[in-house]
Design a protein around this motif. Sequence first.
Motif, mmCIF file in Angstrom:
data_model
loop_
_atom_site.group_PDB
_atom_site.id
_atom_site.type_symbol
_atom_site.label_atom_id
_atom_site.label_comp_id
_atom_site.label_asym_id
_atom_site.label_seq_id
_atom_site.Cartn_x
_atom_site.Cartn_y
_atom_site.Cartn_z
ATOM 1 N N LEU A 70 0.823 -1.202 0.000
ATOM 2 C CA LEU A 70 0.000 0.000 0.000
ATOM 3 C C LEU A 70 0.859 1.254 0.000
ATOM 4 N N GLU A 71 1.958 1.211 0.730
ATOM 5 C CA GLU A 71 2.844 2.368 0.818
ATOM 6 C C GLU A 71 3.887 2.306 -0.298
ATOM 7 N N PRO A 72 4.079 3.404 -1.033
ATOM 8 C CA PRO A 72 5.066 3.397 -2.119
ATOM 9 C C PRO A 72 6.472 3.071 -1.625
ATOM 10 N N ILE A 73 7.196 2.326 -2.443
ATOM 11 C CA ILE A 73 8.597 2.014 -2.187
ATOM 12 C C ILE A 73 9.420 2.691 -3.277
ATOM 13 N N TYR A 74 10.350 3.538 -2.873
ATOM 14 C CA TYR A 74 11.228 4.199 -3.835
ATOM 15 C C TYR A 74 12.487 3.351 -4.016
ATOM 16 N N VAL A 75 12.814 3.071 -5.272
ATOM 17 C CA VAL A 75 13.941 2.192 -5.581
ATOM 18 C C VAL A 75 14.979 2.951 -6.394
ATOM 19 N N VAL A 76 16.244 2.730 -6.063
ATOM 20 C CA VAL A 76 17.359 3.319 -6.802
ATOM 21 C C VAL A 76 17.903 2.270 -7.765
ATOM 22 N N ASN A 77 17.886 2.598 -9.041
ATOM 23 C CA ASN A 77 18.403 1.677 -10.055
ATOM 24 C C ASN A 77 18.943 2.517 -11.203
ATOM 25 N N CYS A 78 20.118 3.054 -11.005
ATOM 26 C CA CYS A 78 20.660 4.082 -11.898
ATOM 27 C C CYS A 78 21.324 3.466 -13.126
ATOM 28 N N ILE A 79 20.516 2.812 -13.958
ATOM 29 C CA ILE A 79 21.032 2.273 -15.209
ATOM 30 C C ILE A 79 20.074 2.637 -16.328
ATOM 31 N N GLN A 80 20.587 2.586 -17.559
ATOM 32 C CA GLN A 80 19.763 2.889 -18.711
ATOM 33 C C GLN A 80 18.872 1.707 -19.052
ATOM 34 N N GLU A 81 17.896 1.958 -19.923
ATOM 35 C CA GLU A 81 16.956 0.905 -20.283
ATOM 36 C C GLU A 81 17.641 -0.242 -21.003
ATOM 37 N N ASN A 82 18.655 0.055 -21.810
ATOM 38 C CA ASN A 82 19.376 -0.990 -22.520
ATOM 39 C C ASN A 82 20.658 -1.302 -21.762
ATOM 40 N N PRO A 83 20.739 -2.450 -21.083
ATOM 41 C CA PRO A 83 21.919 -2.753 -20.279
ATOM 42 C C PRO A 83 23.101 -3.211 -21.105
ATOM 43 N N TYR A 84 23.066 -2.989 -22.424
ATOM 44 C CA TYR A 84 24.166 -3.377 -23.290
ATOM 45 C C TYR A 84 24.720 -2.143 -23.971
ATOM 46 N N GLU A 85 26.001 -2.134 -24.185
ATOM 47 C CA GLU A 85 26.638 -1.011 -24.836
ATOM 48 C C GLU A 85 27.522 -1.520 -25.963
ATOM 49 N N LEU A 86 27.738 -0.683 -26.960
ATOM 50 C CA LEU A 86 28.539 -1.075 -28.103
ATOM 51 C C LEU A 86 30.012 -0.818 -27.838
ATOM 52 N N SER A 87 30.843 -1.683 -28.360
ATOM 53 C CA SER A 87 32.281 -1.503 -28.274
ATOM 54 C C SER A 87 32.893 -2.001 -29.570
ATOM 55 N N LEU A 88 34.202 -1.896 -29.696
ATOM 56 C CA LEU A 88 34.871 -2.359 -30.901
ATOM 57 C C LEU A 88 34.736 -3.862 -31.074
ATOM 58 N N GLU A 89 34.556 -4.574 -29.964
ATOM 59 C CA GLU A 89 34.408 -6.022 -30.031
ATOM 60 C C GLU A 89 32.962 -6.444 -30.229
ATOM 61 N N GLY A 90 32.035 -5.478 -30.299
ATOM 62 C CA GLY A 90 30.630 -5.809 -30.443
ATOM 63 C C GLY A 90 29.880 -5.529 -29.163
ATOM 64 N N PRO A 91 28.575 -5.894 -29.104
ATOM 65 C CA PRO A 91 27.779 -5.619 -27.913
ATOM 66 C C PRO A 91 28.337 -6.341 -26.695
ATOM 67 N N LYS A 92 28.320 -5.642 -25.577
ATOM 68 C CA LYS A 92 28.727 -6.258 -24.316
ATOM 69 C C LYS A 92 27.878 -5.691 -23.207
ATOM 70 N N GLN A 93 27.830 -6.407 -22.120
ATOM 71 C CA GLN A 93 27.012 -5.950 -21.004
ATOM 72 C C GLN A 93 27.659 -4.744 -20.361
ATOM 73 N N ALA A 94 26.840 -3.739 -20.064
ATOM 74 C CA ALA A 94 27.367 -2.504 -19.496
ATOM 75 C C ALA A 94 27.933 -2.756 -18.113
ATOM 76 N N SER A 95 28.946 -1.968 -17.766
ATOM 77 C CA SER A 95 29.603 -2.156 -16.474
ATOM 78 C C SER A 95 28.716 -1.759 -15.315
ATOM 79 N N HIS A 96 27.663 -0.955 -15.598
ATOM 80 C CA HIS A 96 26.798 -0.515 -14.521
ATOM 81 C C HIS A 96 25.512 -1.330 -14.458
ATOM 82 N N ALA A 97 25.507 -2.523 -15.033
ATOM 83 C CA ALA A 97 24.302 -3.347 -15.011
ATOM 84 C C ALA A 97 23.955 -3.734 -13.583
ATOM 85 N N ILE A 98 22.676 -3.955 -13.352
ATOM 86 C CA ILE A 98 22.203 -4.225 -12.001
ATOM 87 C C ILE A 98 22.770 -5.524 -11.456
ATOM 88 N N ASN A 99 23.125 -6.477 -12.328
ATOM 89 C CA ASN A 99 23.658 -7.746 -11.853
ATOM 90 C C ASN A 99 24.958 -7.558 -11.091
#
Length: 260
Positions: A70-99
Amino acid sequence: MLNNRSTAHVVPSWDTCIEALFDAHLPIKFAFTGRLSLHDITRDGFYVLRRNICSFPILDDVFRFKFCPLEPIYVVNCIQENPYELSLEGPKQASHAINDRGVFLSREILQLTMDSKFGLQCDSSLYDYVQLFKCKLIAAESKNVVSRTTRGFVDVGYVASRARMLAKFVARQMSGPDPLIRCMDHQLEIHLKEIKRSIETSVIPLGMLKVGSYFERALLFKVIADRVHLPAALVRGQYGKAWIEIAVPEAWRILGSLSF
């Protein structure tokens, strides 16, 4: 354990165990003490109840059993919607992913889709707030100063000015569509109802809040301050009040007072 304080007289290490528990789980520490110190750094996965009027919820259980508090819970999750970022080697998981930082959720819950209402939702707005404020710091200070801060070195000469800058920044983000309206609590209630209706849960990413009263503003200040290495303590008072305490070195405070 937390409610049975009488045992502390029998077990010498009782208080030490409590402190270790609080240090390992900041949401519980804030719920029971109403304070996060300068050294308590909020990370992705940190969460708080808007008001301490009910039993402290375990976020993992909220997602696992799919119930809506019933009471709102505020959550901190400071990551972008796409947890993958592009690099020279191709897509990789971002370093700031929630995992990598979600220390308050089990692996089972982390495997839920990030856009699920029963999983930890991405908060690109909060991520944008942090990046925007860092850009403002670079504009107001030198880039070298900001880069040293990013590595964890804080120049005490910038603490007071950064605190004032961040306070104004938070006020702008939390003032709603019309900053001149004084009935902020009423605006906040309506705003929270709209958010809960749209995301179908009471677990609200902090960045979704565009209207905030004392606690919401203090919480956003603390979260951004932790990410720019600004020493700040978050305190929850009575009657819905909350505030930030800043560690300003005494010498700089005296010099600042003499300059006016």
